[in-house]
Design a protein around this motif. Structure first.
Motif, PDB file in Angstrom:
ATOM      1  N   CYS A  62      17.387  73.239  34.325  1.00 44.68           N
ATOM      2  CA  CYS A  62      18.686  73.649  33.804  1.00 44.68           C
ATOM      3  C   CYS A  62      19.816  72.879  34.485  1.00 44.68           C
ATOM      4  O   CYS A  62      19.766  72.610  35.689  1.00 44.68           O
ATOM      5  N   GLY A  63      20.829  72.587  33.708  1.00 46.02           N
ATOM      6  CA  GLY A  63      22.036  71.989  34.240  1.00 46.02           C
ATOM      7  C   GLY A  63      23.102  73.037  34.468  1.00 46.02           C
ATOM      8  O   GLY A  63      22.892  74.236  34.226  1.00 46.02           O
ATOM      9  N   PRO A  64      24.300  72.626  34.882  1.00 47.97           N
ATOM     10  CA  PRO A  64      25.336  73.573  35.282  1.00 47.97           C
ATOM     11  C   PRO A  64      26.169  74.134  34.139  1.00 47.97           C
ATOM     12  O   PRO A  64      27.037  74.985  34.370  1.00 47.97           O
ATOM     13  N   GLY A  65      25.944  73.671  32.895  1.00 51.14           N
ATOM     14  CA  GLY A  65      26.769  74.116  31.774  1.00 51.14           C
ATOM     15  C   GLY A  65      25.996  74.972  30.786  1.00 51.14           C
ATOM     16  O   GLY A  65      24.958  75.560  31.114  1.00 51.14           O
ATOM     17  N   LEU A 114      19.837  72.206  38.611  1.00 53.07           N
ATOM     18  CA  LEU A 114      20.577  71.107  39.224  1.00 53.07           C
ATOM     19  C   LEU A 114      21.946  71.656  39.606  1.00 53.07           C
ATOM     20  O   LEU A 114      22.798  71.855  38.740  1.00 53.07           O
ATOM     21  N   GLY A 115      22.144  71.954  40.859  1.00 51.13           N
ATOM     22  CA  GLY A 115      23.392  72.553  41.298  1.00 51.13           C
ATOM     23  C   GLY A 115      23.141  73.908  41.930  1.00 51.13           C
ATOM     24  O   GLY A 115      22.015  74.239  42.317  1.00 51.13           O
ATOM     25  N   GLU A 116      24.177  74.718  42.017  1.00 53.98           N
ATOM     26  CA  GLU A 116      24.091  76.008  42.678  1.00 53.98           C
ATOM     27  C   GLU A 116      24.311  77.122  41.670  1.00 53.98           C
ATOM     28  O   GLU A 116      25.259  77.085  40.864  1.00 53.98           O
ATOM     29  N   ALA A 117      23.450  78.142  41.722  1.00 49.72           N
ATOM     30  CA  ALA A 117      23.562  79.248  40.775  1.00 49.72           C
ATOM     31  C   ALA A 117      24.906  79.954  40.895  1.00 49.72           C
ATOM     32  O   ALA A 117      25.476  80.419  39.892  1.00 49.72           O
ATOM     33  N   GLY A 118      25.451  80.039  42.090  1.00 50.60           N
ATOM     34  CA  GLY A 118      26.716  80.730  42.278  1.00 50.60           C
ATOM     35  C   GLY A 118      27.890  80.036  41.621  1.00 50.60           C
ATOM     36  O   GLY A 118      28.963  80.642  41.475  1.00 50.60           O
ATOM     37  N   ARG A 119      27.713  78.792  41.211  1.00 47.96           N
ATOM     38  CA  ARG A 119      28.821  78.055  40.601  1.00 47.96           C
ATOM     39  C   ARG A 119      28.759  78.071  39.069  1.00 47.96           C
ATOM     40  O   ARG A 119      29.616  77.483  38.415  1.00 47.96           O
ATOM     41  N   LEU A 120      27.754  78.729  38.502  1.00 45.82           N
ATOM     42  CA  LEU A 120      27.680  78.848  37.048  1.00 45.82           C
ATOM     43  C   LEU A 120      28.804  79.739  36.538  1.00 45.82           C
ATOM     44  O   LEU A 120      29.197  80.718  37.185  1.00 45.82           O
ATOM     45  N   LYS A 121      29.312  79.442  35.352  1.00 45.06           N
ATOM     46  CA  LYS A 121      30.447  80.173  34.803  1.00 45.06           C
ATOM     47  C   LYS A 121      30.161  80.619  33.374  1.00 45.06           C
ATOM     48  O   LYS A 121      29.321  80.046  32.683  1.00 45.06           O
ATOM     49  N   GLY A 122      30.901  81.618  32.920  1.00 49.52           N
ATOM     50  CA  GLY A 122      30.899  82.023  31.522  1.00 49.52           C
ATOM     51  C   GLY A 122      29.534  82.401  31.002  1.00 49.52           C
ATOM     52  O   GLY A 122      28.760  83.121  31.661  1.00 49.52           O
ATOM     53  N   ASP A 123      29.217  81.918  29.801  1.00 49.80           N
ATOM     54  CA  ASP A 123      27.943  82.250  29.162  1.00 49.80           C
ATOM     55  C   ASP A 123      26.758  81.748  29.978  1.00 49.80           C
ATOM     56  O   ASP A 123      25.697  82.382  29.992  1.00 49.80           O
ATOM     57  N   ALA A 124      26.925  80.611  30.663  1.00 50.58           N
ATOM     58  CA  ALA A 124      25.819  80.088  31.474  1.00 50.58           C
ATOM     59  C   ALA A 124      25.496  81.044  32.615  1.00 50.58           C
ATOM     60  O   ALA A 124      24.324  81.277  32.945  1.00 50.58           O
ATOM     61  N   ALA A 125      26.527  81.635  33.242  1.00 58.68           N
ATOM     62  CA  ALA A 125      26.290  82.600  34.315  1.00 58.68           C
ATOM     63  C   ALA A 125      25.610  83.849  33.779  1.00 58.68           C
ATOM     64  O   ALA A 125      24.695  84.405  34.409  1.00 58.68           O
ATOM     65  N   GLU A 126      26.046  84.326  32.600  1.00 55.70           N
ATOM     66  CA  GLU A 126      25.407  85.496  32.001  1.00 55.70           C
ATOM     67  C   GLU A 126      23.951  85.196  31.665  1.00 55.70           C
ATOM     68  O   GLU A 126      23.064  86.038  31.852  1.00 55.70           O
ATOM     69  N   ALA A 127      23.677  83.979  31.186  1.00 56.24           N
ATOM     70  CA  ALA A 127      22.302  83.597  30.876  1.00 56.24           C
ATOM     71  C   ALA A 127      21.435  83.594  32.124  1.00 56.24           C
ATOM     72  O   ALA A 127      20.275  84.038  32.105  1.00 56.24           O
ATOM     73  N   ALA A 128      21.977  83.107  33.230  1.00 54.85           N
ATOM     74  CA  ALA A 128      21.207  83.049  34.471  1.00 54.85           C
ATOM     75  C   ALA A 128      20.820  84.442  34.944  1.00 54.85           C
ATOM     76  O   ALA A 128      19.758  84.637  35.557  1.00 54.85           O
ATOM     77  N   ARG A 129      21.661  85.440  34.643  1.00 52.80           N
ATOM     78  CA  ARG A 129      21.349  86.807  35.064  1.00 52.80           C
ATOM     79  C   ARG A 129      20.165  87.393  34.286  1.00 52.80           C
ATOM     80  O   ARG A 129      19.537  88.359  34.734  1.00 52.80           O
TER      81      ARG A 129
END
Length: 476
Positions: A54-57, A82-97
């Motif tokens: 997964c990428g950051p977007g 690729l990157g840090e989970a804590g820096r995900l935003k918006g829909d991508a952050a909700e998807a990670a949850r």
């Protein structure tokens, strides 16, 4: 697959329109991820290891949701970010949850399938650093790769890869294909292309994938009262003695395309050669086209194949440009007009069939991706332009363009362009509009080469058109 194509900006606008109309962005993401999971399940045995990078977007968000769906379906799934989970935003952050398992770094384990959810259609520059290394690692891994939206590193608008790019076995994209899926080298990087419906409304546009739906409604069908002249009369200008084969291929193909009568014209020595090879076309001795243009039944003309780059060809081209019939200019007929695209402007249907070298000779070094260059040339010349190649583009002066993707590599053989020119002329002779005739000719040209199979020669193509056309007429 829908035959409309959207670039990245238009696709984002379509998504925003749906969101503004009440569809949450995360709903669109879940629909996209469900399509990814379906394709992954079709590529990997049930229960197999699937590694999702997964990428950051939002492309990474698609990957997180797809990973959760695959795990629910019984697959052994690992997620790599690729990157840090804590820096995900918006829909991508909700998807990670939604993903309850561990999130690992970009190093990939042994797996039966890799899912490339690194970058989507927004990337238009070369990947660098860790991103470039992750893409290289995916390509070196050995497992087949399913790309989400586009193979990471591919420019969705141009089909170019400015740096390292994923080599996918399959790509699943959403709503419509994008130009980069069909233009080379993007088409080769995508592998098999799947377009998934995510519930966006139909989006009108001016760029298309060349398909029967685009030109089928304009296809000329003979009626019970038809005779050879109502089916169209086509003039093909011959090259001189010892250079007649190209025009002969064009003439035979124009007949196969449905023109009721085709005349091969040229000097006596050239026609003597034609007479030894063909029986169906008429043969007329003439020095200049004007000698034959008085016939009101003539509906289309073709000049260029084998014509020669000389003053006589230029004079004949200028006569034909001044006439009121549909016209196809190919090969040498384009070269003699080097740097003069404005000379092509006329109020009657005109189709140009250059390869890249002839295109540069006529129009100069136009900037941009292939479809944009073809459109600029169409506007400059007032003509429909068929910019040939493995990813042929057909462009009209009114801003419509189509990208063709059905031509196999064995179509790259001497004389195949003469067959294409004859196809266009034969369809124009029957009254088909110029853009639709050009699109149909390019599509049928590719289909006939597939029918003929590897190691074809250009002489095989007119006969190979027969079963292709038969299927077209039999289609509901």
């Amino acid at each position: 697959m829908s035959h409309g194509l959207l670039n990245a900006a238009a696709m984002r606008a379509a998504e925003q329109e749906a969101i503004a109309a009440g569809t949450p962005g995360f709903t669109l993401m879940r629909r996209a991820a469900a399509a990814v999971a379906r394709e992954a399940a079709a590529m990997a045995p049930h229960g197999a290891r699937v590694a999702v990078l997964c990428g950051p977007g939002n492309n990474g968000g698609d990957g997180f949701v797809a990973a959760a769906l695959l795990r629910e379906a019984g697959y052994a799934v690992s997620v790599h970010l690729l990157g840090e989970a804590g820096r995900l935003k918006g829909d991508a952050a909700e998807a990670a949850r939604l993903w309850a398992g561990p999130v690992e770094g970009p190093a990939l384990p042994p797996a039966a399938l890799l899912v490339d959810a690194l970058f989507g259609i927004g990337l238009n520059r070369a990947p660098e650093g860790a991103a470039a290394a992750a893409i290289a690692a995916m390509n070196a891994h050995g497992a087949p790769i399913l790309a989400v939206d586009v193979p990471s590193g591919l420019d969705a608008d141009t089909g170019t890869a400015p740096g390292v790019a994923v080599q996918a076995a399959r790509t699943v994209t959403f709503h419509t294909a994008k130009p980069g899926h069909l233009l080379l080298p993007g088409r080769d990087l995508c592998g098999a292309l799947v377009v998934a419906d995510i519930g966006l409304p139909e989006t009108p546009g001016r760029l298309f994938r060349n398909a029967t739906a685009l030109w089928g409604p304009h296809w000329p069908r003979p009626r019970g009262h038809s005779h050879k002249y109502t089916r169209g009369a086509c003039l093909v200008w011959s090259g001189p003695s010892l250079a007649t084969g190209a025009a002969r291929l064009s003439a035979m193909t124009a007949l196969r395309a449905g023109a009721g009568i085709v005349t091969l014209a040229g000097d006596h020595a050239a026609l003597t050669e034609h007479a030894a090879h063909v029986t169906a076309p008429l043969l007329r001795v003439a020095e200049m086209p004007a000698e034959l243009l008085a016939d009101p039944r003539l509906t289309a003309c073709l000049i260029g194949p084998g014509a020669g780059v000389n003053p006589a060809t230029l004079a004949r081209v200028e006569q034909l440009l001044a006439c009121d019939r549909a016209l196809v200019l190919d090969a040498d007929a384009l070269t003699v007009l080097a740097g003069r695209p404005e000379a092509l402007r006329r109020p009657h249907p005109t189709v140009l069939t250059p390869h890249e070298g002839e295109f540069r000779t006529l129009f100069g070094p136009l900037p941009g991706p292939k479809h944009e260059r073809a459109l600029a040339a169409a506007r400059a010349s007032g003509s429909v332009v068929i910019l040939k190649g493995a990813d042929t583009v057909i462009a009209a002066p009114d801003g419509r363009a189509a990208i063709n993707d059905n031509a196999p590599p064995w179509l790259a053989t001497a004389g195949s362009g003469d067959v294409l020119a004859g196809l266009v002329a034969g369809l124009l002779a029957q009254g088909m509009p110029a853009f639709e005739a050009a699109c149909a000719a390019v599509f049928l040209h590719g289909a006939a080469s597939t029918e003929a199979g590897p190691h074809l020669t250009a002489e095989d193509l007119p006969a190979a058109l027969w079963p292709v056309l038969k299927r077209l007429y039999e289609a509901p």
